[in-house]
Design a protein around this motif. Structure first.
Motif, PDB file in Angstrom:
ATOM      1  N   UNK A 173       0.809  -1.218   0.000  1.00 52.43           N
ATOM      2  CA  UNK A 173       0.000   0.000   0.000  1.00 52.43           C
ATOM      3  C   UNK A 173       0.840   1.264   0.000  1.00 52.43           C
ATOM      4  N   UNK A 174       2.141   1.097   0.123  1.00 50.25           N
ATOM      5  CA  UNK A 174       3.006   2.262   0.067  1.00 50.25           C
ATOM      6  C   UNK A 174       3.351   2.805   1.437  1.00 50.25           C
ATOM      7  N   UNK A 175       4.574   3.345   1.552  1.00 50.71           N
ATOM      8  CA  UNK A 175       5.048   3.997   2.774  1.00 50.71           C
ATOM      9  C   UNK A 175       5.539   5.383   2.407  1.00 50.71           C
TER      10      UNK A 175
ATOM     11  N   UNK B  78      -5.714   5.391  -5.402  1.00 52.27           N
ATOM     12  CA  UNK B  78      -6.512   6.227  -4.520  1.00 52.27           C
ATOM     13  C   UNK B  78      -5.724   6.455  -3.237  1.00 52.27           C
ATOM     14  N   UNK B  79      -5.883   7.602  -2.599  1.00 48.71           N
ATOM     15  CA  UNK B  79      -5.055   7.929  -1.419  1.00 48.71           C
ATOM     16  C   UNK B  79      -5.094   6.842  -0.355  1.00 48.71           C
ATOM     17  N   UNK B  80      -3.916   6.394   0.067  1.00 43.51           N
ATOM     18  CA  UNK B  80      -3.811   5.405   1.130  1.00 43.51           C
ATOM     19  C   UNK B  80      -4.198   3.993   0.734  1.00 43.51           C
ATOM     20  N   UNK B  81      -4.538   3.796  -0.542  1.00 47.18           N
ATOM     21  CA  UNK B  81      -5.041   2.474  -0.955  1.00 47.18           C
ATOM     22  C   UNK B  81      -4.064   1.745  -1.870  1.00 47.18           C
ATOM     23  N   UNK B  82      -2.938   2.337  -2.160  1.00 45.12           N
ATOM     24  CA  UNK B  82      -1.987   1.678  -3.043  1.00 45.12           C
ATOM     25  C   UNK B  82      -2.496   1.648  -4.476  1.00 45.12           C
ATOM     26  N   UNK B  83      -2.063   0.642  -5.202  1.00 42.79           N
ATOM     27  CA  UNK B  83      -2.423   0.504  -6.611  1.00 42.79           C
ATOM     28  C   UNK B  83      -3.398  -0.650  -6.774  1.00 42.79           C
ATOM     29  N   UNK B  84      -4.437  -0.434  -7.547  1.00 42.35           N
ATOM     30  CA  UNK B  84      -5.378  -1.506  -7.852  1.00 42.35           C
ATOM     31  C   UNK B  84      -5.378  -1.741  -9.357  1.00 42.35           C
ATOM     32  N   UNK B  85      -5.230  -2.990  -9.754  1.00 42.71           N
ATOM     33  CA  UNK B  85      -5.133  -3.337 -11.167  1.00 42.71           C
ATOM     34  C   UNK B  85      -6.525  -3.366 -11.786  1.00 42.71           C
TER      35      UNK B  85
ATOM     36  N   UNK C 195     -18.841   9.018  -9.849  1.00 37.74           N
ATOM     37  CA  UNK C 195     -17.918   9.655  -8.896  1.00 37.74           C
ATOM     38  C   UNK C 195     -16.897   8.687  -8.320  1.00 37.74           C
ATOM     39  N   UNK C 196     -17.264   7.401  -8.212  1.00 34.34           N
ATOM     40  CA  UNK C 196     -16.323   6.407  -7.668  1.00 34.34           C
ATOM     41  C   UNK C 196     -15.120   6.192  -8.577  1.00 34.34           C
ATOM     42  N   UNK C 197     -15.195   6.688  -9.794  1.00 34.84           N
ATOM     43  CA  UNK C 197     -14.062   6.553 -10.710  1.00 34.84           C
ATOM     44  C   UNK C 197     -13.106   7.746 -10.636  1.00 34.84           C
ATOM     45  N   UNK C 198     -13.385   8.665  -9.755  1.00 30.00           N
ATOM     46  CA  UNK C 198     -12.437   9.746  -9.477  1.00 30.00           C
ATOM     47  C   UNK C 198     -11.178   9.130  -8.885  1.00 30.00           C
ATOM     48  N   UNK C 199     -10.054   9.326  -9.552  1.00 26.78           N
ATOM     49  CA  UNK C 199      -8.826   8.651  -9.149  1.00 26.78           C
ATOM     50  C   UNK C 199      -7.677   9.149 -10.021  1.00 26.78           C
ATOM     51  N   UNK C 200      -6.490   8.646  -9.724  1.00 28.66           N
ATOM     52  CA  UNK C 200      -5.350   8.840 -10.619  1.00 28.66           C
ATOM     53  C   UNK C 200      -5.082   7.506 -11.305  1.00 28.66           C
ATOM     54  N   UNK C 201      -4.991   7.533 -12.611  1.00 26.79           N
ATOM     55  CA  UNK C 201      -4.836   6.322 -13.406  1.00 26.79           C
ATOM     56  C   UNK C 201      -3.422   6.238 -13.966  1.00 26.79           C
ATOM     57  N   UNK C 202      -2.802   5.080 -13.775  1.00 23.49           N
ATOM     58  CA  UNK C 202      -1.451   4.856 -14.274  1.00 23.49           C
ATOM     59  C   UNK C 202      -1.431   3.685 -15.237  1.00 23.49           C
ATOM     60  N   UNK C 203      -0.727   3.889 -16.314  1.00 18.18           N
ATOM     61  CA  UNK C 203      -0.442   2.833 -17.270  1.00 18.18           C
ATOM     62  C   UNK C 203       0.996   2.389 -17.060  1.00 18.18           C
ATOM     63  N   UNK C 204       1.269   1.116 -17.245  1.00 13.51           N
ATOM     64  CA  UNK C 204       2.625   0.592 -17.075  1.00 13.51           C
ATOM     65  C   UNK C 204       2.880  -0.485 -18.113  1.00 13.51           C
TER      66      UNK C 204
ATOM     67  N   UNK D 250       3.190   8.911 -16.294  1.00  9.93           N
ATOM     68  CA  UNK D 250       3.039   9.909 -15.241  1.00  9.93           C
ATOM     69  C   UNK D 250       1.604  10.105 -14.788  1.00  9.93           C
ATOM     70  N   UNK D 251       0.693   9.343 -15.334  1.00 10.17           N
ATOM     71  CA  UNK D 251      -0.651   9.319 -14.790  1.00 10.17           C
ATOM     72  C   UNK D 251      -1.611  10.297 -15.422  1.00 10.17           C
ATOM     73  N   UNK D 252      -2.908   9.978 -15.266  1.00  5.80           N
ATOM     74  CA  UNK D 252      -4.007  10.867 -15.635  1.00  5.80           C
ATOM     75  C   UNK D 252      -4.859  11.065 -14.385  1.00  5.80           C
ATOM     76  N   UNK D 253      -5.014  12.336 -13.991  1.00  8.37           N
ATOM     77  CA  UNK D 253      -5.844  12.634 -12.816  1.00  8.37           C
ATOM     78  C   UNK D 253      -7.250  12.928 -13.294  1.00  8.37           C
ATOM     79  N   UNK D 254      -8.190  12.067 -12.923  1.00  8.63           N
ATOM     80  CA  UNK D 254      -9.572  12.173 -13.380  1.00  8.63           C
ATOM     81  C   UNK D 254     -10.493  12.513 -12.218  1.00  8.63           C
ATOM     82  N   UNK D 255     -11.335  13.518 -12.440  1.00 12.10           N
ATOM     83  CA  UNK D 255     -12.355  13.885 -11.467  1.00 12.10           C
ATOM     84  C   UNK D 255     -13.714  13.756 -12.133  1.00 12.10           C
ATOM     85  N   UNK D 256     -14.632  13.043 -11.472  1.00 14.33           N
ATOM     86  CA  UNK D 256     -15.995  12.890 -11.975  1.00 14.33           C
ATOM     87  C   UNK D 256     -16.938  13.602 -11.008  1.00 14.33           C
ATOM     88  N   UNK D 257     -17.677  14.599 -11.521  1.00 16.03           N
ATOM     89  CA  UNK D 257     -18.550  15.387 -10.640  1.00 16.03           C
ATOM     90  C   UNK D 257     -19.985  15.368 -11.152  1.00 16.03           C
TER      91      UNK D 257
END
Lengths: 116, 113
Positions: free
Chosen positions: A108-110, B38-45, B83-92, B106-113
């Motif tokens: 989860x990152x540090x 998402x903040x504090x949640x690490x990376x989700x594939x 709105x749940x898709x508001x996140x930063x998206x990374x391709x690798x 370097x990511x795409x910052x997406x906001x859904x309002x």
């Protein structure tokens, strides 16, 4: 199944002091282990990896990591921290077996904060 | 080499709109991945691909689609943004060797309002 734990959400260290960011892992076979660093508003950058062989792995920017099979750990270390090392650090694992997962599992990152 | 290039860098969507996040790599890597952070949640594939014409679901695929018509490109499509898709998206991407590391955009910052 494979998993990674980074037990500390945040590590604080004074500039010039040694730093350690902890990582433990679980895989069915032997592991490939990776450390990545993420600076603000950037993607993750590869720092170093363990494949096999020497338990102490040296990487970019003066970082190193120690593989400990008995403790299933792969802690990231640096002898003397710099303020510019402040960033988010991710540990990742992948099963090294042939036919193992294509997908690395990330911790989860540090957040590392180095104080002047 | 430019590495992994993601466009756009930022985007604001209204609920129900759709968009495509672009990802291109010039390293001839077979394997490509889409993550959300998402903040504090690490990376989700979200999705991954092991080569042109082959894609598979990751941990959180609902609400997303991908295609891989070429080795270089791996676009991520959001249909009916929520709105749940508001996140930063990374391709690798990475080479085929099992011990090769990921190279991230370097990511795409997406906001859904």
């Amino acid at each position: 199944a494979q998993s990674v734990a980074q037990p500390e959400d945040q590590v604080n260290v004074a500039e010039g002091n040694p730093l350690t960011v902890k990582c433990t892992y679980s895989v069915s076979g032997n592991p490939y282990l990776f450390w990545y660093v993420q600076y603000p508003n950037r993607g993750l950058q590869f720092l170093l990896k363990y494949i096999t062989g020497d338990n102490l792995v040296k990487g970019s920017y003066g970082f190193e990591a120690e593989f400990n099979k008995s403790q299933t750990s792969f802690h990231l270390k640096k002898p003397s921290a710099l303020v510019s090392d402040s960033a988010l650090y991710f540990c990742a694992v992948r099963d090294a077996r042939a036919g193992g997962s294509y997908i690395p599992t990330f911790g989860r990152g540090t957040s590392l904060i180095v104080h002047p | 080499n430019a590495g992994v290039t993601q466009t756009p860098k930022f985007r604001i969507l209204k609920i129900g709109q759709s968009m495509t996040l672009q990802c291109a790599q010039d390293m001839n890597h077979n394997y490509m991945y889409w993550y959300r952070q998402d903040p504090g949640m690490g990376l989700k594939l979200i999705y991954y691909s092991v080569g042109a014409g082959i894609t598979d679901k990751g941990e959180v695929p609902n609400g997303y689609n991908v295609s891989r018509s070429t080795t270089e490109d791996f676009p991520l499509r959001l249909e009916l943004a929520a709105p749940s898709q508001t996140s930063v998206y990374f391709c690798a991407s990475r080479r085929q060797e099992n011990n090769s590391p990921l190279h991230f955009g370097n990511g795409t910052r997406l906001t859904v309002t």
